[in-house]
Scaffold this motif. Structure first.
Motif, PDB file in Angstrom:
ATOM      1  N   ILE A   1      -8.172  12.477  -0.372  1.00 38.22           N
ATOM      2  CA  ILE A   1      -8.586  11.526  -1.409  1.00 38.22           C
ATOM      3  C   ILE A   1      -8.701  10.106  -0.862  1.00 38.22           C
ATOM      4  O   ILE A   1      -9.112   9.204  -1.586  1.00 38.22           O
ATOM      5  CB  ILE A   1      -7.611  11.542  -2.600  1.00 38.22           C
ATOM      6  CG1 ILE A   1      -6.191  11.179  -2.148  1.00 38.22           C
ATOM      7  CG2 ILE A   1      -7.644  12.883  -3.303  1.00 38.22           C
ATOM      8  CD1 ILE A   1      -5.213  11.049  -3.301  1.00 38.22           C
ATOM      9  N   ALA A   2      -8.359   9.914   0.413  1.00 37.18           N
ATOM     10  CA  ALA A   2      -8.431   8.581   1.001  1.00 37.18           C
ATOM     11  C   ALA A   2      -9.880   8.142   1.171  1.00 37.18           C
ATOM     12  O   ALA A   2     -10.754   8.945   1.491  1.00 37.18           O
ATOM     13  CB  ALA A   2      -7.733   8.563   2.362  1.00 37.18           C
ATOM     14  N   CYS A   3     -10.124   6.852   0.971  1.00 32.30           N
ATOM     15  CA  CYS A   3     -11.433   6.281   1.251  1.00 32.30           C
ATOM     16  C   CYS A   3     -11.707   6.409   2.745  1.00 32.30           C
ATOM     17  O   CYS A   3     -10.843   6.114   3.570  1.00 32.30           O
ATOM     18  CB  CYS A   3     -11.463   4.817   0.826  1.00 32.30           C
ATOM     19  SG  CYS A   3     -12.880   3.886   1.439  1.00 32.30           S
ATOM     20  N   GLU A   4     -12.907   6.833   3.114  1.00 27.08           N
ATOM     21  CA  GLU A   4     -13.203   7.077   4.525  1.00 27.08           C
ATOM     22  C   GLU A   4     -13.049   5.821   5.382  1.00 27.08           C
ATOM     23  O   GLU A   4     -12.768   5.895   6.576  1.00 27.08           O
ATOM     24  CB  GLU A   4     -14.627   7.624   4.681  1.00 27.08           C
ATOM     25  CG  GLU A   4     -15.718   6.661   4.229  1.00 27.08           C
ATOM     26  CD  GLU A   4     -17.107   7.220   4.481  1.00 27.08           C
ATOM     27  OE1 GLU A   4     -17.406   7.538   5.645  1.00 27.08           O
ATOM     28  OE2 GLU A   4     -17.885   7.340   3.511  1.00 27.08           O
ATOM     29  N   HIS A   5     -13.232   4.659   4.778  1.00 25.26           N
ATOM     30  CA  HIS A   5     -13.109   3.410   5.527  1.00 25.26           C
ATOM     31  C   HIS A   5     -11.671   2.918   5.606  1.00 25.26           C
ATOM     32  O   HIS A   5     -11.378   1.993   6.370  1.00 25.26           O
ATOM     33  CB  HIS A   5     -13.977   2.326   4.884  1.00 25.26           C
ATOM     34  CG  HIS A   5     -15.422   2.673   4.816  1.00 25.26           C
ATOM     35  ND1 HIS A   5     -16.213   2.803   5.938  1.00 25.26           N
ATOM     36  CD2 HIS A   5     -16.221   2.954   3.748  1.00 25.26           C
ATOM     37  CE1 HIS A   5     -17.447   3.127   5.571  1.00 25.26           C
ATOM     38  NE2 HIS A   5     -17.467   3.232   4.259  1.00 25.26           N
TER      39      HIS A   5
ATOM     40  N   GLY B   1       0.790  -1.227   0.000  1.00 18.72           N
ATOM     41  CA  GLY B   1       0.000   0.000   0.000  1.00 18.72           C
ATOM     42  C   GLY B   1       0.820   1.273   0.000  1.00 18.72           C
ATOM     43  O   GLY B   1       0.256   2.376   0.083  1.00 18.72           O
ATOM     44  N   PHE B   2       2.134   1.162  -0.121  1.00 20.28           N
ATOM     45  CA  PHE B   2       2.994   2.351  -0.027  1.00 20.28           C
ATOM     46  C   PHE B   2       2.592   3.447  -1.004  1.00 20.28           C
ATOM     47  O   PHE B   2       2.496   4.623  -0.623  1.00 20.28           O
ATOM     48  CB  PHE B   2       4.459   1.965  -0.272  1.00 20.28           C
ATOM     49  CG  PHE B   2       5.371   3.153  -0.416  1.00 20.28           C
ATOM     50  CD1 PHE B   2       5.800   3.853   0.692  1.00 20.28           C
ATOM     51  CD2 PHE B   2       5.801   3.567  -1.676  1.00 20.28           C
ATOM     52  CE1 PHE B   2       6.630   4.959   0.566  1.00 20.28           C
ATOM     53  CE2 PHE B   2       6.628   4.669  -1.816  1.00 20.28           C
ATOM     54  CZ  PHE B   2       7.042   5.369  -0.694  1.00 20.28           C
ATOM     55  N   GLY B   3       2.380   3.102  -2.264  1.00 19.28           N
ATOM     56  CA  GLY B   3       2.084   4.123  -3.267  1.00 19.28           C
ATOM     57  C   GLY B   3       0.828   4.907  -2.943  1.00 19.28           C
ATOM     58  O   GLY B   3       0.786   6.140  -3.083  1.00 19.28           O
ATOM     59  N   VAL B   4      -0.199   4.204  -2.490  1.00 19.27           N
ATOM     60  CA  VAL B   4      -1.458   4.859  -2.145  1.00 19.27           C
ATOM     61  C   VAL B   4      -1.272   5.745  -0.917  1.00 19.27           C
ATOM     62  O   VAL B   4      -1.746   6.885  -0.878  1.00 19.27           O
ATOM     63  CB  VAL B   4      -2.564   3.821  -1.906  1.00 19.27           C
ATOM     64  CG1 VAL B   4      -3.841   4.489  -1.416  1.00 19.27           C
ATOM     65  CG2 VAL B   4      -2.838   3.053  -3.194  1.00 19.27           C
ATOM     66  N   ARG B   5      -0.576   5.248   0.103  1.00 12.28           N
ATOM     67  CA  ARG B   5      -0.361   6.052   1.303  1.00 12.28           C
ATOM     68  C   ARG B   5       0.485   7.287   1.004  1.00 12.28           C
ATOM     69  O   ARG B   5       0.272   8.362   1.593  1.00 12.28           O
ATOM     70  CB  ARG B   5       0.312   5.208   2.389  1.00 12.28           C
ATOM     71  CG  ARG B   5      -0.550   4.083   2.932  1.00 12.28           C
ATOM     72  CD  ARG B   5      -1.905   4.566   3.427  1.00 12.28           C
ATOM     73  NE  ARG B   5      -2.682   3.499   4.047  1.00 12.28           N
ATOM     74  CZ  ARG B   5      -3.971   3.588   4.319  1.00 12.28           C
ATOM     75  NH1 ARG B   5      -4.642   4.696   4.009  1.00 12.28           N
ATOM     76  NH2 ARG B   5      -4.604   2.588   4.892  1.00 12.28           N
ATOM     77  N   ALA B   6       1.432   7.165   0.093  1.00 13.17           N
ATOM     78  CA  ALA B   6       2.268   8.307  -0.264  1.00 13.17           C
ATOM     79  C   ALA B   6       1.447   9.401  -0.942  1.00 13.17           C
ATOM     80  O   ALA B   6       1.576  10.586  -0.614  1.00 13.17           O
ATOM     81  CB  ALA B   6       3.419   7.863  -1.170  1.00 13.17           C
ATOM     82  N   VAL B   7       0.599   9.006  -1.871  1.00 13.56           N
ATOM     83  CA  VAL B   7      -0.177  10.011  -2.588  1.00 13.56           C
ATOM     84  C   VAL B   7      -1.253  10.612  -1.684  1.00 13.56           C
ATOM     85  O   VAL B   7      -1.611  11.786  -1.816  1.00 13.56           O
ATOM     86  CB  VAL B   7      -0.772   9.404  -3.885  1.00 13.56           C
ATOM     87  CG1 VAL B   7      -2.048   8.626  -3.628  1.00 13.56           C
ATOM     88  CG2 VAL B   7      -1.013  10.481  -4.931  1.00 13.56           C
TER      89      VAL B   7
END
Length: 229
Positions: free
Chosen positions: A175-179, A22-28
């Motif tokens: 932009i993160a999903c609330e869940h 999940g690194f790429g998503v957490r970074a963005v």
């Protein structure tokens, strides 16, 4: 007439459910939470969408990708790759299905004549992947800010400046999903006793189930029997 600004896509790809994947998503997500950009810059969570990202890639003059990449380096190592080398590194050692999909996205965009003029991959060598529902390991999480700084420096080199937010956005406004926001994802995750992290222990440790000896033959037999019915 003013000079047309290049279209920029900053993309995070990966699967949040598999620890360092999940690194790429957490970074963005962190980039969007702490920085704002002019209208020609899009910050996007690409997740594992694969070919569904192709139009976004085609629209980009400058593409920056955050991802977990198996470089064969020390776990937690951050590495940047540019230009034509990017697809090669994404495909050297695939650690998830989305990497194959993203290689195909780049190839498809190129075939359609809309390949980004400038391409940067900011990748981290994962520490742990086989941990369903796991979060980033400390060595990988520590590379989020350096990865963001790499991306910002690349943008500055192309005449594009972000602006640090005086106050970071609240998680529900990012932009993160609330869940799946990081704080909730880590705080609400069940412990090992409640949710075995590498599969259901009742199945893994039990003798009541085992995989087929020849999966392909079994599927062929099922399809054949259905065709005869």
């Amino acid at each position: 007439m003013g000079e047309t600004q290049p279209s920029v896509l900053i993309l995070g790809i990966g699967n949040l459910l598999w620890a360092d994947e999940g690194f790429g998503v957490r970074a963005v997500e962190s980039l969007h939470q702490n920085w704002s950009f002019p209208p020609n810059v899009k910050v996007m969570d690409g997740g594992t969408q694969g070919i569904y990202l192709v139009q976004h890639i085609r629209d980009a003059d400058i593409l920056i990708v955050f991802d977990a990449v198996d470089y064969g380096l020390e776990p937690g190592t951050l590495k940047r790759v540019e230009g034509d080398e990017v697809p090669k590194f994404l495909g050297v050692k695939k650690i998830s299905l989305h990497q194959t999909g993203f290689q195909e996205v780049l190839a498809m965009a190129e075939m359609m004549g809309d390949y980004p003029k400038h391409l940067l991959l900011v990748g981290v060598q994962p520490v742990e992947l086989d941990d369903y529902g796991g979060s980033l390991r400390p060595q990988v999480k520590a590379q989020i800010q350096p990865a963001i700084e790499m991306a910002l420096g690349y943008l500055i080199a192309h005449g594009i400046n972000g602006e640090k937010r005086s106050t970071p956005l609240d998680e529900e406004l990012t932009i993160a999903c609330e869940h799946m926001v990081l704080s909730r994802y880590e705080a609400e995750r069940p412990d090992d006793a409640m949710a075995y992290r590498k599969g259901d222990a009742r199945i893994v440790a039990g003798e009541g189930w085992q995989g087929p000896e020849d999966f392909e033959a079994e599927i062929d037999e099922i399809l054949h029997s259905q065709g005869q019915s």
